[in-house]
Design a protein around this motif. Structure first.
Motif, mmCIF file in Angstrom:
data_model
loop_
_atom_site.group_PDB
_atom_site.id
_atom_site.type_symbol
_atom_site.label_atom_id
_atom_site.label_comp_id
_atom_site.label_asym_id
_atom_site.label_seq_id
_atom_site.Cartn_x
_atom_site.Cartn_y
_atom_site.Cartn_z
ATOM 1 N N VAL A 1 36.176 19.335 38.901
ATOM 2 C CA VAL A 1 37.068 19.719 40.007
ATOM 3 C C VAL A 1 37.929 20.917 39.619
ATOM 4 N N SER A 2 38.455 20.896 38.385
ATOM 5 C CA SER A 2 39.284 22.017 37.916
ATOM 6 C C SER A 2 38.514 23.324 37.949
ATOM 7 N N TYR A 3 37.262 23.292 37.502
ATOM 8 C CA TYR A 3 36.485 24.528 37.453
ATOM 9 C C TYR A 3 35.982 24.954 38.827
ATOM 10 N N LEU A 4 35.794 24.023 39.732
ATOM 11 C CA LEU A 4 35.466 24.413 41.105
ATOM 12 C C LEU A 4 36.637 25.181 41.724
ATOM 13 N N LEU A 5 37.845 24.700 41.484
ATOM 14 C CA LEU A 5 39.035 25.389 41.985
ATOM 15 C C LEU A 5 39.234 26.730 41.273
ATOM 16 N N ILE A 6 38.926 26.765 39.960
ATOM 17 C CA ILE A 6 39.061 28.004 39.195
ATOM 18 C C ILE A 6 38.077 29.057 39.704
ATOM 19 N N VAL A 7 36.823 28.652 39.898
ATOM 20 C CA VAL A 7 35.801 29.588 40.386
ATOM 21 C C VAL A 7 36.170 30.099 41.772
ATOM 22 N N SER A 8 36.655 29.200 42.623
ATOM 23 C CA SER A 8 37.074 29.602 43.965
ATOM 24 C C SER A 8 38.207 30.622 43.900
ATOM 25 N N SER A 9 39.141 30.400 42.989
ATOM 26 C CA SER A 9 40.266 31.325 42.839
ATOM 27 C C SER A 9 39.805 32.671 42.281
ATOM 28 N N LEU B 1 36.814 34.048 42.559
ATOM 29 C CA LEU B 1 36.055 34.776 43.577
ATOM 30 C C LEU B 1 36.964 35.428 44.611
ATOM 31 N N GLY B 2 38.195 34.911 44.736
ATOM 32 C CA GLY B 2 39.136 35.487 45.680
ATOM 33 C C GLY B 2 39.855 36.709 45.148
ATOM 34 N N ILE B 3 39.670 37.025 43.845
ATOM 35 C CA ILE B 3 40.288 38.216 43.252
ATOM 36 C C ILE B 3 39.493 39.451 43.678
ATOM 37 N N ASN B 4 40.165 40.453 44.144
ATOM 38 C CA ASN B 4 39.480 41.632 44.691
ATOM 39 C C ASN B 4 38.832 42.503 43.627
ATOM 40 N N SER B 5 39.536 42.767 42.541
ATOM 41 C CA SER B 5 39.016 43.698 41.538
ATOM 42 C C SER B 5 38.045 43.015 40.577
ATOM 43 N N THR B 6 37.009 43.771 40.180
ATOM 44 C CA THR B 6 36.036 43.256 39.217
ATOM 45 C C THR B 6 36.689 43.018 37.865
#
Length: 311
Positions: A216-224, A226-231
Motif C-alpha cells: 500500500v505504501s509503495y502504491l501511494l508512493i508510485v502514484s505521488s 507519477l504526479g511530479i511534472n519534471s523527469t
C-alpha cells in the motif's frame, strides 16, 4: 497414571547441505566469505549511522537497526552451519535447537516489521514532505523500532513454546541445516495441529500484514511520483526508495517461495538453496545495496575512509 516407554529425544541431527566432504569444504570456504562480508558490511553500516551526523535521520536510524538485526540474524545460523560443513556428525542439542529457532524466528519477524516501518517512512518522505519532520519524530521512530522488536520476540516465544513442548520420541534427523518449523513438526510424535494453526496465524497476521503495509505504501508512493511534472524530480523521488524496494523484493520473494509452497515430506534442493539465500545471502546483500545505491551513505563512507586514512 500411565507411564510411557517412549524415550525423549535429547539432540537432533541435521542432514545438512553437503553430500560429500569435498563438497562440504567447498561450501565452507564459500559461505565463510559470505559470512565475513555480512559481519563487516552490517557492522560498518551500524558504525557509519551511529557516527555520522548527516545520517542522524529516521530513515538511517531504521537502516542501522536493520543492519543490526541482519548481523544477529545471520549469526544465529551461519556459525553452526559452517561448523557442520566440516563435521562428520551434524548434531545440535534439544535446548540448542530451541534457542536457535527462537532467535531465528524473532529476528526474521523483526526484520519483516522493520521493512514495513521503512516503507512507511518513505511514504511520509515522498507523499507528505512538508510534514515529514513533524510526523517522523525521533520519539516515533524509536517507538516503531521497539514495537517491531517486541512483536518479533513475543510471537517467537509463543511459537518456540508450542513447537518444543511437543513430544519428539522417534526419528531425530532434521532434513535441513538449521532448526525450522516444517521439518521439526514432521519429526514430532504428537498432534501438531495447534502448532500448525499458531504458525499460520502469525504468518498471516504479521508477515502478510507487514507485506500489505509495504504494498500500500509503495502504491501511494508510485502514484505521488507519477504526479511530479519534471523527469528530474521523479528520478530523485524514486532514488530515495529504490534501495529499500530492492531489499523488500529480495526478502519477500524468498520468504514467499519457502512458506507458500505446497507441503512435502522432505526438503528438496530448491528449498535448501532458497533457505541459504534467505539466511545467508540476504543479510550480506542489504548493506551492499544500501551503500552502493544510496549517495548519502556512499558520501559518508568516503568521508569516513578519508578521515581514517589521515590518522
Amino acid at each position: 497414571m500411565e507411564v510411557s516407554n517412549e524415550t525423549r529425544i535429547r539432540e537432533f541431527i541435521f542432514t545438512g547441505l553437503a553430500n560429500s566432504r569435498i563438497q562440504g569444504f567447498i561450501f565452507f570456504v564459500l559461505f565463510f566469505f559470505v559470512y565475513v562480508i555480512t559481519v563487516v558490511g552490517n557492522s560498518g553500516m551500524v558504525a557509519l549511522v551511529c557516527n555520522t551526523s548527516q545520517l542522524q535521520t529516521p530513515m538511517y536510524c531504521f537502516l542501522g537497526c536493520l543492519s543490526m538485526v541482519d548481523l544477529c540474524y545471520s549469526s544465529v545460523i551461519a556459525p553452526k552451519m559452517l561448523a557442520d560443513l566440516v563435521s562428520r556428525v551434524k548434531s545440535i542439542s534439544f535446548i540448542g535447537c530451541a534457542l536457535q529457532f527462537f532467535f531465528f524466528a524473532a529476528l526474521a519477524a523483526t526484520e519483516s516489521l522493520l521493512l514495513s516501518c521503512m516503507s512507511y517512512d518513505r511514504y511520509v518522505a515522498i507523499c507528505r514532505p512538508l510534514h515529514y519532520s513533524l510526523i517522523m519524530t525521533e520519539k516515533k521512530s524509536i517507538g516503531l523500532i521497539l514495537t517491531a522488536t517486541s512483536i518479533g520476540f513475543s510471537q517467537s516465544s509463543v511459537q518456540t513454546v508450542c513447537i518444543f513442548s511437543l513430544r519428539y520420541c522417534g526419528w531425530n534427523q532434521i532434513d535441513h541445516f538449521y532448526c525450522e518449523v516444517p521439518p521439526l513438526l514432521k519429526l514430532s510424535c504428537s498432534d501438531t495441529f495447534s502448532c500448525d494453526l499458531v504458525t499460520i496465524f502469525f504468518f498471516c497476521s504479521f508477515g502478510m500484514a507487514s507485506m500489505m503495509i509495504i504494498v500500500v505504501s509503495y502504491l501511494l508512493i508510485v502514484s505521488s511520483i507519477l504526479g511530479i511534472n519534471s523527469t528530474t524530480g521523479r528520478r530523485k523521488a524514486f532514488s530515495t526508495c529504490s534501495s529499500h524496494l530492492t531489499c523488500v523484493c529480495i526478502f519477500y520473494g524468498t520468504t514467499l517461495f519457502i512458506y507458500l509452497r505446497p507441503p512435502s515430506r522432505s526438503f528438496d534442493k530448491k528449498d535448501k538453496v532458497a533457505s541459504v539465500f534467505y539466511t545467508m545471502v540476504i543479510p550480506m546483500l542489504n548493506p551492499l545495496i544500501y551503500s552502493l545505491r544510496n549517495q548519502e551513505v556512499m558520501k559518508a563512507l568516503k568521508t569516513s575512509i578519508r578521515c581514517s586514512s589521515s590518522l
